[in-house]
Design a protein around this motif. Structure first.
Motif, PDB file in Angstrom:
ATOM      1  N   ARG A 293       0.835  -1.208   0.000  1.00 14.56           N
ATOM      2  CA  ARG A 293       0.000   0.000   0.000  1.00 14.56           C
ATOM      3  C   ARG A 293       0.869   1.258   0.000  1.00 14.56           C
ATOM      4  O   ARG A 293       0.548   2.252  -0.673  1.00 14.56           O
ATOM      5  N   TYR A 294       1.966   1.204   0.766  1.00 15.18           N
ATOM      6  CA  TYR A 294       2.842   2.369   0.830  1.00 15.18           C
ATOM      7  C   TYR A 294       3.465   2.661  -0.529  1.00 15.18           C
ATOM      8  O   TYR A 294       3.564   3.828  -0.939  1.00 15.18           O
ATOM      9  N   LEU A 295       3.884   1.612  -1.244  1.00 19.42           N
ATOM     10  CA  LEU A 295       4.502   1.814  -2.554  1.00 19.42           C
ATOM     11  C   LEU A 295       3.527   2.437  -3.542  1.00 19.42           C
ATOM     12  O   LEU A 295       3.913   3.298  -4.352  1.00 19.42           O
ATOM     13  N   LEU A 296       2.265   2.015  -3.472  1.00 23.03           N
ATOM     14  CA  LEU A 296       1.265   2.605  -4.359  1.00 23.03           C
ATOM     15  C   LEU A 296       1.105   4.093  -4.056  1.00 23.03           C
ATOM     16  O   LEU A 296       1.068   4.930  -4.979  1.00 23.03           O
ATOM     17  N   LEU A 297       1.032   4.424  -2.784  1.00 17.36           N
ATOM     18  CA  LEU A 297       0.947   5.830  -2.397  1.00 17.36           C
ATOM     19  C   LEU A 297       2.237   6.560  -2.763  1.00 17.36           C
ATOM     20  O   LEU A 297       2.205   7.687  -3.272  1.00 17.36           O
ATOM     21  N   PHE A 298       3.356   5.898  -2.481  1.00 15.60           N
ATOM     22  CA  PHE A 298       4.664   6.514  -2.704  1.00 15.60           C
ATOM     23  C   PHE A 298       4.864   6.923  -4.163  1.00 15.60           C
ATOM     24  O   PHE A 298       5.252   8.053  -4.473  1.00 15.60           O
ATOM     25  N   PHE A 299       4.597   5.995  -5.084  1.00 14.20           N
ATOM     26  CA  PHE A 299       4.810   6.299  -6.501  1.00 14.20           C
ATOM     27  C   PHE A 299       3.799   7.320  -7.012  1.00 14.20           C
ATOM     28  O   PHE A 299       4.113   8.141  -7.882  1.00 14.20           O
ATOM     29  N   SER A 300       2.583   7.296  -6.444  1.00 12.01           N
ATOM     30  CA  SER A 300       1.594   8.314  -6.814  1.00 12.01           C
ATOM     31  C   SER A 300       2.067   9.692  -6.367  1.00 12.01           C
ATOM     32  O   SER A 300       1.990  10.670  -7.125  1.00 12.01           O
ATOM     33  N   GLN A 301       2.563   9.763  -5.122  1.00 14.43           N
ATOM     34  CA  GLN A 301       3.072  11.042  -4.620  1.00 14.43           C
ATOM     35  C   GLN A 301       4.290  11.499  -5.415  1.00 14.43           C
ATOM     36  O   GLN A 301       4.456  12.698  -5.686  1.00 14.43           O
ATOM     37  N   MET A 302       5.156  10.554  -5.751  1.00 12.79           N
ATOM     38  CA  MET A 302       6.360  10.914  -6.493  1.00 12.79           C
ATOM     39  C   MET A 302       5.995  11.515  -7.843  1.00 12.79           C
ATOM     40  O   MET A 302       6.583  12.517  -8.274  1.00 12.79           O
ATOM     41  N   ALA A 303       5.013  10.923  -8.513  1.00  3.06           N
ATOM     42  CA  ALA A 303       4.588  11.443  -9.814  1.00  3.06           C
ATOM     43  C   ALA A 303       3.988  12.833  -9.674  1.00  3.06           C
ATOM     44  O   ALA A 303       4.296  13.752 -10.451  1.00  3.06           O
ATOM     45  N   ILE A 304       3.132  12.982  -8.651  1.00  2.00           N
ATOM     46  CA  ILE A 304       2.497  14.289  -8.433  1.00  2.00           C
ATOM     47  C   ILE A 304       3.541  15.340  -8.077  1.00  2.00           C
ATOM     48  O   ILE A 304       3.512  16.475  -8.557  1.00  2.00           O
ATOM     49  N   SER A 305       4.491  14.933  -7.205  1.00  2.00           N
ATOM     50  CA  SER A 305       5.533  15.864  -6.788  1.00  2.00           C
ATOM     51  C   SER A 305       6.407  16.278  -7.969  1.00  2.00           C
ATOM     52  O   SER A 305       6.728  17.459  -8.144  1.00  2.00           O
ATOM     53  N   ALA A 306       6.783  15.291  -8.782  1.00  2.00           N
ATOM     54  CA  ALA A 306       7.663  15.591  -9.909  1.00  2.00           C
ATOM     55  C   ALA A 306       6.978  16.501 -10.918  1.00  2.00           C
ATOM     56  O   ALA A 306       7.541  17.524 -11.342  1.00  2.00           O
ATOM     57  N   VAL A 307       5.771  16.135 -11.304  1.00  2.00           N
ATOM     58  CA  VAL A 307       5.047  16.929 -12.313  1.00  2.00           C
ATOM     59  C   VAL A 307       4.687  18.305 -11.753  1.00  2.00           C
ATOM     60  O   VAL A 307       4.844  19.331 -12.426  1.00  2.00           O
ATOM     61  N   GLY A 308       4.208  18.331 -10.504  1.00  2.00           N
ATOM     62  CA  GLY A 308       3.832  19.601  -9.893  1.00  2.00           C
ATOM     63  C   GLY A 308       5.010  20.536  -9.729  1.00  2.00           C
ATOM     64  O   GLY A 308       4.922  21.741 -10.008  1.00  2.00           O
ATOM     65  N   THR A 309       6.129  19.976  -9.253  1.00  2.00           N
ATOM     66  CA  THR A 309       7.323  20.798  -9.063  1.00  2.00           C
ATOM     67  C   THR A 309       7.865  21.300 -10.401  1.00  2.00           C
ATOM     68  O   THR A 309       8.277  22.463 -10.527  1.00  2.00           O
ATOM     69  N   ALA A 310       7.853  20.414 -11.400  1.00  2.00           N
ATOM     70  CA  ALA A 310       8.338  20.821 -12.726  1.00  2.00           C
ATOM     71  C   ALA A 310       7.487  21.948 -13.303  1.00  2.00           C
ATOM     72  O   ALA A 310       8.004  22.918 -13.873  1.00  2.00           O
ATOM     73  N   GLY A 311       6.187  21.835 -13.132  1.00  2.00           N
ATOM     74  CA  GLY A 311       5.306  22.874 -13.649  1.00  2.00           C
ATOM     75  C   GLY A 311       5.513  24.201 -12.952  1.00  2.00           C
ATOM     76  O   GLY A 311       5.618  25.258 -13.599  1.00  2.00           O
ATOM     77  N   LEU A 312       5.603  24.172 -11.613  1.00  2.00           N
ATOM     78  CA  LEU A 312       5.789  25.411 -10.850  1.00  2.00           C
ATOM     79  C   LEU A 312       7.182  26.005 -11.035  1.00  2.00           C
ATOM     80  O   LEU A 312       7.389  27.198 -10.806  1.00  2.00           O
ATOM     81  N   SER A 313       8.155  25.164 -11.438  1.00  2.00           N
ATOM     82  CA  SER A 313       9.536  25.655 -11.571  1.00  2.00           C
ATOM     83  C   SER A 313       9.675  26.668 -12.701  1.00  2.00           C
ATOM     84  O   SER A 313      10.680  27.379 -12.776  1.00  2.00           O
ATOM     85  N   TYR A 314       8.671  26.743 -13.581  1.00  2.00           N
ATOM     86  CA  TYR A 314       8.702  27.760 -14.627  1.00  2.00           C
ATOM     87  C   TYR A 314       8.286  29.122 -14.076  1.00  2.00           C
ATOM     88  O   TYR A 314       8.544  30.150 -14.690  1.00  2.00           O
ATOM     89  N   LEU A 315       7.632  29.097 -12.894  1.00  2.00           N
ATOM     90  CA  LEU A 315       7.191  30.338 -12.270  1.00  2.00           C
ATOM     91  C   LEU A 315       8.021  30.710 -11.053  1.00  2.00           C
ATOM     92  O   LEU A 315       8.164  31.888 -10.708  1.00  2.00           O
ATOM     93  N   LEU A 316       8.578  29.683 -10.374  1.00  2.00           N
ATOM     94  CA  LEU A 316       9.324  29.882  -9.142  1.00  2.00           C
ATOM     95  C   LEU A 316      10.648  29.135  -9.217  1.00  2.00           C
ATOM     96  O   LEU A 316      10.816  28.242 -10.058  1.00  2.00           O
ATOM     97  N   PRO A 317      11.609  29.455  -8.338  1.00  2.00           N
ATOM     98  CA  PRO A 317      12.816  28.634  -8.241  1.00  2.00           C
ATOM     99  C   PRO A 317      12.433  27.196  -7.918  1.00  2.00           C
ATOM    100  O   PRO A 317      11.443  26.943  -7.225  1.00  2.00           O
TER     101      PRO A 317
END
Length: 358
Positions: A293-317
């Motif tokens: 269960r943790y791995l399912l959550l973990f990889f979901s969070q990792m994807a969200i974190s990566a995509v979200g951070t990449a998107g915001l990095s065009y606006l912020l450091p």
């Protein structure tokens, strides 16, 4: 009445005997009093409660309200096998309100019924107002559900929740919060308005604001500390990976951020899983199930974190973008880990060993 009453008591006043007498007159025939290490001069009060028809348990030393509740509920369950109402002896729970909780339980036999006080009244001490306001917000963040009085000791516990009440973590004031957060994931919650009584500024309460508040918030605090440890690992590796990847001119900004995020998450995820499983939630489930269960959550969070951070990095450091995304994921992660990844398994039902005639 078809409910057992459990009353934990530490150095009670003679008002306890009046409370018991009124309850017997209301046809409550199954009452357990737990003496939690009271001073010797209180012994006559417990002797009178025994003479009145109560079951009286004694702790040689103070073990805490949570342990008293568990011991009282266990004895009541073994004797009678009835739903349980817990109540305090500090004057806050009037017999008529206990009776009303019993009637509510009969109307909604599968629900957890809480006697809810009105904290907006002038007679409520400031520390009680502030404490309940904070715990109510923590409760909503942790469970996604609303509860106007998380600290009430007047609770109607249905038979379906007795196993949880007996197996719940904690022996002092944290027990009630732990039980409430777990119980609302299993059973519906009903709030029943009761009289708001604070005698002598609530002088009869044994609640210690600092020490007991830390106990009440123990789970979120442990989760926050384990998350900080994981975050320290995460950000260190993220910054190092970003620095190294910056030398690869063939990679786009978004690609570097995604690779750095994934690398950091893989290492910090392993640290976070072990800390949360063994310390934050003290899971007693099988390691394989928790890990899956943790791995399912973990990889979901990792994807969200990566995509979200990449998107915001065009606006912020990039670091700033990662902080915003991860703070949002922190609260979501706590809720999911508590209520799904490391969710406590249902305990075995407790069957009455024998019956006692009223």
């Amino acid at each position: 009445m078809n409910e057992a009453i459990v009353i934990p008591a530490l150095d009670p006043t003679p008002a306890m005997l009046k409370q018991i007498r009124d309850l017997f007159q209301m046809d409550f025939q199954h009452i357990v009093i737990v003496d939690d290490g009271s001073s010797p001069d209180k012994e006559p009060l417990f002797d009178k409660a025994l003479d009145m028809g109560c079951i009286v348990l004694h702790h040689e030393k103070n073990l805490g309200k949570g342990q008293s509740l568990k011991d009282g509920i266990r004895r009541a369950s073994m004797l009678w096998g009835l739903p349980v109402i817990t109540a305090d002896t500090d004057g806050q729970h009037l017999p008529i309100d206990i009776y009303r909780v019993a009637r509510e339980m009969e109307a909604y036999p599968d629900a957890l019924v809480l006697g809810a006080r009105d904290f907006s009244k002038d007679n409520v001490p400031f520390k009680s107002q502030a404490g309940n306001r904070i715990t109510s917000k923590v409760f909503r963040l942790a469970t996604g559900k609303s509860c106007s009085d998380t600290q009430t000791g007047l609770r109607g516990i249905p038979l379906s929740l007795i196993p949880l009440a007996l197996s719940e973590d904690g022996s002092r004031y944290e027990y009630e919060m732990n039980f409430l957060m777990d119980a609302v994931q299993i059973a519906p919650l009903r709030m029943l308005p009761i009289e708001t009584v604070y005698e002598n500024g609530n002088a009869g309460s044994h609640f210690r604001p600092m020490a007991d508040s830390i106990r009440i918030y123990a789970r979120p605090i442990r989760f926050a500390l384990s998350s900080l440890a994981g975050a320290a690992c995460d950000y260190t590796i993220f910054a190092l990976a970003l620095f190294l990847l910056a030398r690869m001119t063939s990679l786009e900004q978004a690609e570097r951020v995604i690779l750095a995020t994934v690398s950091a998450r893989l290492v910090s995820g392993a640290v976070n899983f072990e800390l949360n499983r063994r310390w934050s939630f003290k899971s007693k489930n099988g390691a394989a199930g928790d890990l899956g269960r943790y791995l399912l959550l973990f990889f979901s969070q990792m994807a969200i974190s990566a995509v979200g951070t990449a998107g915001l990095s065009y606006l912020l450091p990039a670091i700033g973008a990662k902080v915003i995304v991860d703070v949002t994921l922190f609260f979501l992660s706590y809720y999911i880990q508590k209520n799904w990844v490391f969710k406590k398994k249902a305990a075995r039902k407790v069957k009455p060993r024998f019956t006692v005639e009223p």
